[in-house]
Design a protein around this motif. Structure first.
Motif, PDB file in Angstrom:
ATOM      1  N   ALA A 138       0.864  -1.181   0.000  1.00 17.79           N
ATOM      2  CA  ALA A 138       0.000   0.000   0.000  1.00 17.79           C
ATOM      3  C   ALA A 138       0.902   1.233   0.000  1.00 17.79           C
ATOM      4  O   ALA A 138       1.691   1.429   0.926  1.00 17.79           O
ATOM      5  N   LEU A 139       0.787   2.042  -1.054  1.00 20.09           N
ATOM      6  CA  LEU A 139       1.641   3.219  -1.221  1.00 20.09           C
ATOM      7  C   LEU A 139       0.861   4.473  -0.853  1.00 20.09           C
ATOM      8  O   LEU A 139      -0.149   4.794  -1.480  1.00 20.09           O
ATOM      9  N   ARG A 140       1.356   5.180   0.175  1.00 17.45           N
ATOM     10  CA  ARG A 140       0.679   6.371   0.679  1.00 17.45           C
ATOM     11  C   ARG A 140       1.562   7.597   0.484  1.00 17.45           C
ATOM     12  O   ARG A 140       2.780   7.500   0.535  1.00 17.45           O
ATOM     13  N   GLY A 141       0.935   8.739   0.286  1.00 15.35           N
ATOM     14  CA  GLY A 141       1.658   9.998   0.155  1.00 15.35           C
ATOM     15  C   GLY A 141       0.860  10.965  -0.691  1.00 15.35           C
ATOM     16  O   GLY A 141      -0.008  10.571  -1.472  1.00 15.35           O
ATOM     17  N   ASP A 142       1.152  12.235  -0.514  1.00 16.99           N
ATOM     18  CA  ASP A 142       0.483  13.273  -1.289  1.00 16.99           C
ATOM     19  C   ASP A 142       0.831  13.153  -2.767  1.00 16.99           C
ATOM     20  O   ASP A 142       1.786  12.464  -3.135  1.00 16.99           O
ATOM     21  N   LEU A 143       0.090  13.867  -3.605  1.00 18.84           N
ATOM     22  CA  LEU A 143       0.441  13.958  -5.017  1.00 18.84           C
ATOM     23  C   LEU A 143       1.866  14.473  -5.133  1.00 18.84           C
ATOM     24  O   LEU A 143       2.247  15.422  -4.447  1.00 18.84           O
ATOM     25  N   GLY A 144       2.666  13.832  -5.963  1.00 21.12           N
ATOM     26  CA  GLY A 144       4.043  14.248  -6.166  1.00 21.12           C
ATOM     27  C   GLY A 144       5.031  13.728  -5.137  1.00 21.12           C
ATOM     28  O   GLY A 144       6.217  14.052  -5.203  1.00 21.12           O
ATOM     29  N   ALA A 145       4.582  12.896  -4.206  1.00 22.44           N
ATOM     30  CA  ALA A 145       5.477  12.376  -3.171  1.00 22.44           C
ATOM     31  C   ALA A 145       6.413  11.291  -3.683  1.00 22.44           C
ATOM     32  O   ALA A 145       7.427  11.000  -3.053  1.00 22.44           O
ATOM     33  N   GLY A 146       6.073  10.656  -4.817  1.00 24.22           N
ATOM     34  CA  GLY A 146       6.959   9.653  -5.379  1.00 24.22           C
ATOM     35  C   GLY A 146       6.407   8.243  -5.412  1.00 24.22           C
ATOM     36  O   GLY A 146       7.155   7.293  -5.643  1.00 24.22           O
ATOM     37  N   LYS A 147       5.111   8.080  -5.235  1.00 23.78           N
ATOM     38  CA  LYS A 147       4.510   6.739  -5.261  1.00 23.78           C
ATOM     39  C   LYS A 147       4.703   6.062  -6.615  1.00 23.78           C
ATOM     40  O   LYS A 147       5.086   4.902  -6.677  1.00 23.78           O
ATOM     41  N   SER A 148       4.453   6.802  -7.682  1.00 20.74           N
ATOM     42  CA  SER A 148       4.609   6.209  -9.023  1.00 20.74           C
ATOM     43  C   SER A 148       6.075   5.948  -9.346  1.00 20.74           C
ATOM     44  O   SER A 148       6.403   4.924  -9.949  1.00 20.74           O
TER      45      SER A 148
ATOM     46  N   ILE B 260       9.119 -12.392  -9.746  1.00 24.20           N
ATOM     47  CA  ILE B 260       8.459 -12.835  -8.516  1.00 24.20           C
ATOM     48  C   ILE B 260       7.017 -13.276  -8.783  1.00 24.20           C
ATOM     49  O   ILE B 260       6.238 -13.469  -7.855  1.00 24.20           O
ATOM     50  N   GLY B 261       6.672 -13.439 -10.058  1.00 25.24           N
ATOM     51  CA  GLY B 261       5.321 -13.824 -10.439  1.00 25.24           C
ATOM     52  C   GLY B 261       4.556 -12.626 -10.962  1.00 25.24           C
ATOM     53  O   GLY B 261       5.119 -11.547 -11.156  1.00 25.24           O
ATOM     54  N   PRO B 262       3.255 -12.794 -11.199  1.00 29.38           N
ATOM     55  CA  PRO B 262       2.462 -11.673 -11.706  1.00 29.38           C
ATOM     56  C   PRO B 262       2.475 -10.507 -10.714  1.00 29.38           C
ATOM     57  O   PRO B 262       2.497 -10.716  -9.495  1.00 29.38           O
ATOM     58  N   LEU B 263       2.458  -9.308 -11.250  1.00 27.08           N
ATOM     59  CA  LEU B 263       2.401  -8.105 -10.417  1.00 27.08           C
ATOM     60  C   LEU B 263       1.346  -7.185 -11.018  1.00 27.08           C
ATOM     61  O   LEU B 263       1.336  -6.948 -12.220  1.00 27.08           O
ATOM     62  N   TRP B 264       0.435  -6.715 -10.175  1.00 28.29           N
ATOM     63  CA  TRP B 264      -0.627  -5.797 -10.589  1.00 28.29           C
ATOM     64  C   TRP B 264      -0.369  -4.456  -9.913  1.00 28.29           C
ATOM     65  O   TRP B 264      -0.232  -4.400  -8.683  1.00 28.29           O
ATOM     66  N   HIS B 265      -0.315  -3.386 -10.687  1.00 33.81           N
ATOM     67  CA  HIS B 265      -0.093  -2.034 -10.170  1.00 33.81           C
ATOM     68  C   HIS B 265      -1.400  -1.253 -10.316  1.00 33.81           C
ATOM     69  O   HIS B 265      -1.837  -0.977 -11.426  1.00 33.81           O
ATOM     70  N   PHE B 266      -2.010  -0.929  -9.183  1.00 29.31           N
ATOM     71  CA  PHE B 266      -3.281  -0.210  -9.149  1.00 29.31           C
ATOM     72  C   PHE B 266      -3.053   1.248  -8.771  1.00 29.31           C
ATOM     73  O   PHE B 266      -2.274   1.542  -7.860  1.00 29.31           O
ATOM     74  N   ASP B 267      -3.753   2.154  -9.437  1.00 27.98           N
ATOM     75  CA  ASP B 267      -3.825   3.555  -9.019  1.00 27.98           C
ATOM     76  C   ASP B 267      -5.308   3.836  -8.805  1.00 27.98           C
ATOM     77  O   ASP B 267      -6.077   3.944  -9.760  1.00 27.98           O
TER      78      ASP B 267
ATOM     79  N   LEU C  80       0.638  -3.769  -6.045  1.00 27.51           N
ATOM     80  CA  LEU C  80       1.095  -2.437  -5.629  1.00 27.51           C
ATOM     81  C   LEU C  80      -0.122  -1.542  -5.739  1.00 27.51           C
ATOM     82  O   LEU C  80      -0.730  -1.460  -6.814  1.00 27.51           O
ATOM     83  N   VAL C  81      -0.466  -0.850  -4.663  1.00 24.34           N
ATOM     84  CA  VAL C  81      -1.700  -0.065  -4.659  1.00 24.34           C
ATOM     85  C   VAL C  81      -1.410   1.367  -4.237  1.00 24.34           C
ATOM     86  O   VAL C  81      -1.049   1.620  -3.082  1.00 24.34           O
ATOM     87  N   GLU C  82      -1.556   2.292  -5.192  1.00 24.89           N
ATOM     88  CA  GLU C  82      -1.503   3.708  -4.869  1.00 24.89           C
ATOM     89  C   GLU C  82      -2.898   4.147  -4.444  1.00 24.89           C
ATOM     90  O   GLU C  82      -3.881   3.712  -5.015  1.00 24.89           O
ATOM     91  N   TRP C  83      -2.983   4.984  -3.411  1.00 20.59           N
ATOM     92  CA  TRP C  83      -4.233   5.449  -2.829  1.00 20.59           C
ATOM     93  C   TRP C  83      -5.020   4.292  -2.210  1.00 20.59           C
ATOM     94  O   TRP C  83      -6.187   4.076  -2.507  1.00 20.59           O
ATOM     95  N   PRO C  84      -4.389   3.527  -1.307  1.00 25.39           N
ATOM     96  CA  PRO C  84      -5.033   2.346  -0.726  1.00 25.39           C
ATOM     97  C   PRO C  84      -6.245   2.659   0.146  1.00 25.39           C
ATOM     98  O   PRO C  84      -7.055   1.758   0.407  1.00 25.39           O
ATOM     99  N   ASP C  85      -6.405   3.911   0.588  1.00 27.03           N
ATOM    100  CA  ASP C  85      -7.589   4.248   1.381  1.00 27.03           C
ATOM    101  C   ASP C  85      -8.874   3.986   0.606  1.00 27.03           C
ATOM    102  O   ASP C  85      -9.923   3.724   1.197  1.00 27.03           O
TER     103      ASP C  85
ATOM    104  N   ASP D  27      -2.689  -8.319   6.386  1.00 26.32           N
ATOM    105  CA  ASP D  27      -1.293  -8.646   6.070  1.00 26.32           C
ATOM    106  C   ASP D  27      -0.891  -7.814   4.862  1.00 26.32           C
ATOM    107  O   ASP D  27      -1.392  -8.029   3.751  1.00 26.32           O
ATOM    108  N   ARG D  28       0.000  -6.852   5.096  1.00 24.89           N
ATOM    109  CA  ARG D  28       0.397  -5.952   4.008  1.00 24.89           C
ATOM    110  C   ARG D  28       1.661  -5.200   4.392  1.00 24.89           C
ATOM    111  O   ARG D  28       2.065  -5.181   5.541  1.00 24.89           O
ATOM    112  N   VAL D  29       2.240  -4.572   3.382  1.00 24.72           N
ATOM    113  CA  VAL D  29       3.338  -3.626   3.561  1.00 24.72           C
ATOM    114  C   VAL D  29       2.763  -2.254   3.241  1.00 24.72           C
ATOM    115  O   VAL D  29       2.045  -2.099   2.255  1.00 24.72           O
ATOM    116  N   GLU D  30       3.069  -1.280   4.075  1.00 23.74           N
ATOM    117  CA  GLU D  30       2.701   0.098   3.761  1.00 23.74           C
ATOM    118  C   GLU D  30       3.976   0.902   3.608  1.00 23.74           C
ATOM    119  O   GLU D  30       4.901   0.768   4.405  1.00 23.74           O
ATOM    120  N   LEU D  31       4.008   1.710   2.572  1.00 25.06           N
ATOM    121  CA  LEU D  31       5.107   2.649   2.377  1.00 25.06           C
ATOM    122  C   LEU D  31       4.488   4.032   2.304  1.00 25.06           C
ATOM    123  O   LEU D  31       3.702   4.323   1.398  1.00 25.06           O
TER     124      LEU D  31
END
Length: 159
Positions: free
Chosen positions: A36-46, A78-85, A110-115, A124-128
């Protein structure tokens, strides 16, 4: 499962350091994991996502932002990877239409804007969390929850 989250904070001075952090995390991920990728617009999630995806595919892989497509999929080491925004979603149920259940069963997500996931965000997750602290500097707070806490705690996060 570990009840206590693992948290590690560090200053990431530039995009090259962001790529190193992304590669370290990418090397520890397995199908079924969610970041779960958190941060304001322009913080570097993408930028972080792009670097992580390149670290588990090829260094010059084309990695478009899923801002308008909402999801991009990749075959990786590492197998299939799905990148969600999920920025443009208004309801958690909309993510189901994007193949959410398939991604959770067989892939790294990988999930940007996980809220925007609401109750679909797994325990069970990683948050950055990325915070802008200077023109190129970011504070990165990496937290492992549940089963991922021990895996992250065992890693060296020195850049």
């Amino acid at each position: 499962m570990q009840d206590t989250p693992f948290t590690h904070s560090l200053i990431v001075p530039d995009e090259a350091a962001t790529a190193r952090l992304a590669a370290r995390l990418g090397a520890r991920l397995r199908p079924g994991d969610l970041v779960a990728l958190r941060g304001d617009l322009g913080a570097g999630k993408s930028a972080f996502s792009r670097a992580l995806i390149r670290s588990v595919t090829v260094p010059d892989a084309e990695v478009p932002s899923p801002t308008f497509t909402l999801v991009q999929t990749y075959d990786t080491d590492i197998g299939p990877l799905w990148h969600f925004d999920l920025y443009r979603l208004s309801d958690a149920d909309e993510v189901i239409e994007l193949g959410w259940d398939d991604s959770r069963a067989e892939a790294v997500a990988l999930v940007e804007w996980p809220d925007r996931l609401g109750p679909l965000l797994p325990a069970d997750r990683v948050e950055l969390a990325l915070t802008i602290v200077g023109p190129t500097e970011r504070r990165a707070e990496l937290t492992g929850f549940g089963a991922l806490a021990a895996r992250l705690a065992a890693a060296d996060w020195t850049l």
